[in-house]
Design a protein around this motif. Structure first.
Motif, mmCIF file in Angstrom:
data_model
loop_
_atom_site.group_PDB
_atom_site.id
_atom_site.type_symbol
_atom_site.label_atom_id
_atom_site.label_comp_id
_atom_site.label_asym_id
_atom_site.label_seq_id
_atom_site.Cartn_x
_atom_site.Cartn_y
_atom_site.Cartn_z
ATOM 1 N N MET A 215 0.857 -1.187 0.000
ATOM 2 C CA MET A 215 0.000 0.000 0.000
ATOM 3 C C MET A 215 0.892 1.236 0.000
ATOM 4 O O MET A 215 2.025 1.195 0.450
ATOM 5 C CB MET A 215 -0.893 0.018 1.235
ATOM 6 C CG MET A 215 -1.909 -1.096 1.324
ATOM 7 S SD MET A 215 -3.456 -0.785 0.480
ATOM 8 C CE MET A 215 -4.186 0.447 1.483
ATOM 9 N N ARG A 216 0.344 2.308 -0.455
ATOM 10 C CA ARG A 216 1.077 3.564 -0.523
ATOM 11 C C ARG A 216 0.924 4.335 0.785
ATOM 12 O O ARG A 216 -0.125 4.300 1.408
ATOM 13 C CB ARG A 216 0.550 4.413 -1.663
ATOM 14 C CG ARG A 216 0.758 3.769 -3.016
ATOM 15 C CD ARG A 216 0.449 4.732 -4.139
ATOM 16 N NE ARG A 216 0.708 4.095 -5.405
ATOM 17 C CZ ARG A 216 1.914 3.953 -5.945
ATOM 18 N NH1 ARG A 216 2.974 4.401 -5.310
ATOM 19 N NH2 ARG A 216 2.078 3.358 -7.098
ATOM 20 N N GLY A 217 1.964 5.054 1.151
ATOM 21 C CA GLY A 217 1.913 5.918 2.318
ATOM 22 C C GLY A 217 1.247 7.242 1.970
ATOM 23 O O GLY A 217 0.995 7.561 0.797
ATOM 24 N N ARG B 110 -8.760 -8.871 -2.373
ATOM 25 C CA ARG B 110 -7.746 -9.675 -3.047
ATOM 26 C C ARG B 110 -6.478 -9.879 -2.232
ATOM 27 O O ARG B 110 -5.623 -10.663 -2.618
ATOM 28 C CB ARG B 110 -7.363 -9.008 -4.377
ATOM 29 C CG ARG B 110 -8.526 -8.862 -5.329
ATOM 30 C CD ARG B 110 -8.167 -8.073 -6.592
ATOM 31 N NE ARG B 110 -7.144 -8.750 -7.357
ATOM 32 C CZ ARG B 110 -6.021 -8.165 -7.771
ATOM 33 N NH1 ARG B 110 -5.778 -6.912 -7.501
ATOM 34 N NH2 ARG B 110 -5.138 -8.836 -8.467
ATOM 35 N N GLY B 111 -6.309 -9.091 -1.152
ATOM 36 C CA GLY B 111 -5.085 -9.180 -0.374
ATOM 37 C C GLY B 111 -3.896 -8.530 -1.054
ATOM 38 O O GLY B 111 -2.757 -8.768 -0.674
ATOM 39 N N ASP B 112 -4.141 -7.696 -2.052
ATOM 40 C CA ASP B 112 -3.077 -7.086 -2.841
ATOM 41 C C ASP B 112 -3.647 -5.834 -3.511
ATOM 42 O O ASP B 112 -4.835 -5.802 -3.848
ATOM 43 C CB ASP B 112 -2.613 -8.077 -3.909
ATOM 44 C CG ASP B 112 -1.329 -7.679 -4.599
ATOM 45 O OD1 ASP B 112 -0.788 -6.599 -4.310
ATOM 46 O OD2 ASP B 112 -0.864 -8.471 -5.443
ATOM 47 N N THR B 113 -2.807 -4.822 -3.692
ATOM 48 C CA THR B 113 -3.289 -3.591 -4.326
ATOM 49 C C THR B 113 -2.844 -3.443 -5.774
ATOM 50 O O THR B 113 -3.175 -2.448 -6.416
ATOM 51 C CB THR B 113 -2.819 -2.345 -3.541
ATOM 52 O OG1 THR B 113 -1.398 -2.331 -3.505
ATOM 53 C CG2 THR B 113 -3.392 -2.328 -2.142
ATOM 54 N N PHE C 74 7.025 4.451 -9.422
ATOM 55 C CA PHE C 74 6.971 4.356 -7.960
ATOM 56 C C PHE C 74 6.100 3.156 -7.576
ATOM 57 O O PHE C 74 4.944 3.324 -7.203
ATOM 58 C CB PHE C 74 6.380 5.635 -7.351
ATOM 59 C CG PHE C 74 7.064 6.895 -7.799
ATOM 60 C CD1 PHE C 74 8.290 7.273 -7.263
ATOM 61 C CD2 PHE C 74 6.470 7.707 -8.748
ATOM 62 C CE1 PHE C 74 8.911 8.443 -7.678
ATOM 63 C CE2 PHE C 74 7.087 8.881 -9.171
ATOM 64 C CZ PHE C 74 8.318 9.246 -8.637
ATOM 65 N N PRO C 75 6.630 1.942 -7.682
ATOM 66 C CA PRO C 75 5.818 0.741 -7.408
ATOM 67 C C PRO C 75 5.263 0.744 -5.984
ATOM 68 O O PRO C 75 5.969 1.115 -5.045
ATOM 69 C CB PRO C 75 6.791 -0.415 -7.594
ATOM 70 C CG PRO C 75 7.979 0.152 -8.292
ATOM 71 C CD PRO C 75 8.007 1.616 -7.999
ATOM 72 N N PRO C 76 3.992 0.338 -5.816
ATOM 73 C CA PRO C 76 3.437 0.234 -4.464
ATOM 74 C C PRO C 76 4.134 -0.895 -3.701
ATOM 75 O O PRO C 76 4.540 -1.891 -4.279
ATOM 76 C CB PRO C 76 1.964 -0.088 -4.689
ATOM 77 C CG PRO C 76 1.809 -0.423 -6.117
ATOM 78 C CD PRO C 76 3.034 0.012 -6.844
ATOM 79 N N ARG C 77 4.270 -0.685 -2.407
ATOM 80 C CA ARG C 77 4.887 -1.707 -1.555
ATOM 81 C C ARG C 77 3.852 -2.768 -1.212
ATOM 82 O O ARG C 77 2.693 -2.469 -0.994
ATOM 83 C CB ARG C 77 5.432 -1.065 -0.286
ATOM 84 C CG ARG C 77 6.619 -0.167 -0.585
ATOM 85 C CD ARG C 77 7.043 0.552 0.637
ATOM 86 N NE ARG C 77 6.238 1.783 0.671
ATOM 87 C CZ ARG C 77 6.108 2.555 1.714
ATOM 88 N NH1 ARG C 77 6.673 2.250 2.843
ATOM 89 N NH2 ARG C 77 5.390 3.645 1.657
ATOM 90 N N ARG C 78 4.305 -3.989 -1.128
ATOM 91 C CA ARG C 78 3.410 -5.115 -0.786
ATOM 92 C C ARG C 78 3.431 -5.360 0.714
ATOM 93 O O ARG C 78 4.427 -5.153 1.376
ATOM 94 C CB ARG C 78 3.858 -6.373 -1.471
ATOM 95 C CG ARG C 78 3.655 -6.362 -2.946
ATOM 96 C CD ARG C 78 3.887 -7.731 -3.469
ATOM 97 N NE ARG C 78 4.259 -7.644 -4.864
ATOM 98 C CZ ARG C 78 4.597 -8.662 -5.586
ATOM 99 N NH1 ARG C 78 4.634 -9.861 -5.063
ATOM 100 N NH2 ARG C 78 4.910 -8.510 -6.852
ATOM 101 N N GLY C 79 2.297 -5.823 1.226
ATOM 102 C CA GLY C 79 2.225 -6.331 2.578
ATOM 103 C C GLY C 79 2.265 -5.315 3.697
ATOM 104 O O GLY C 79 2.356 -5.696 4.846
ATOM 105 N N GLN C 80 2.183 -4.036 3.388
ATOM 106 C CA GLN C 80 2.197 -3.029 4.433
ATOM 107 C C GLN C 80 0.765 -2.670 4.827
ATOM 108 O O GLN C 80 -0.138 -2.697 4.002
ATOM 109 C CB GLN C 80 2.874 -1.747 3.958
ATOM 110 C CG GLN C 80 4.340 -1.725 4.217
ATOM 111 C CD GLN C 80 4.884 -0.340 3.930
ATOM 112 O OE1 GLN C 80 4.731 0.148 2.819
ATOM 113 N NE2 GLN C 80 5.496 0.263 4.906
ATOM 114 N N ALA C 81 0.608 -2.314 6.061
ATOM 115 C CA ALA C 81 -0.699 -1.831 6.513
ATOM 116 C C ALA C 81 -0.972 -0.490 5.846
ATOM 117 O O ALA C 81 -0.045 0.283 5.602
ATOM 118 C CB ALA C 81 -0.710 -1.674 8.020
ATOM 119 N N PRO C 82 -2.237 -0.200 5.515
ATOM 120 C CA PRO C 82 -2.565 1.074 4.878
ATOM 121 C C PRO C 82 -2.222 2.263 5.786
ATOM 122 O O PRO C 82 -2.364 2.183 6.997
ATOM 123 C CB PRO C 82 -4.069 1.000 4.632
ATOM 124 C CG PRO C 82 -4.533 -0.295 5.175
ATOM 125 C CD PRO C 82 -3.374 -1.042 5.729
ATOM 126 N N ALA C 83 -1.764 3.323 5.157
ATOM 127 C CA ALA C 83 -1.436 4.539 5.910
ATOM 128 C C ALA C 83 -2.613 5.478 5.940
ATOM 129 O O ALA C 83 -3.462 5.453 5.117
ATOM 130 C CB ALA C 83 -0.248 5.225 5.286
#
Length: 142
Positions: free
Chosen positions: A1-3, A67-70, A133-142
């Motif tokens: 997810m993006r910050g 989906r568990g993925d963005t 700027f690829p989104p990061r995987r597995g992070q909690a949403p900011a």
């Protein structure tokens, strides 16, 4: 997810680049003064910038939940662009009619043209942004 900072950079860069393209193009296309079209585009961009942040956050949360993925497939990119532009059309229609002193039908035709432009632009911009700027995987949403 993006910050948060990344989402803000994405929304602002989307609107600035869009304004630089759309203002002179649509002033010429609709035969309205550049200043009038520029102010209308700026009003629309201001509304769109706020909505862009909220919409992308909600869309990513929905993707993450479902989906568990963005990451977006081609179909999801098309859906994303269409839903974003449809909501803006509803929000901005009365402003277009009032600002340009045209009927709601004329404003609708103009808005549909803007929406078609921005739908394609949103698709291309978001794809390019996600590539740069690829989104990061597995992070909690900011």
């Amino acid at each position: 997810m993006r910050g948060t900072a990344d989402r803000i950079r994405q929304a602002i860069s989307f609107e600035i680049i869009g304004l630089l393209i759309v203002t002179p193009l649509f002033a010429w296309l609709f035969n309205h003064p550049l200043g009038d079209m520029g102010m209308l585009a700026l009003l629309g961009a201001t509304a769109a910038t706020g909505w862009n942040y909220v919409f992308n956050l909600l869309f990513d949360h929905a993707l993450n939940r479902l989906r568990g993925d963005t990451r977006k497939t081609l179909a999801l990119r098309i859906l994303h662009a269409a839903l974003f532009e449809a909501t803006l059309l509803v929000l901005l229609l009365p402003i277009f009619a009032w600002w340009l002193n045209v009927s709601l039908i004329t404003a609708l035709m103009m808005e549909l043209t803007f929406a078609a432009f921005y739908m394609v632009y949103a698709f291309v911009f978001t794809w390019g942004y996600d590539t740069l700027f690829p989104p990061r995987r597995g992070q909690a949403p900011a």
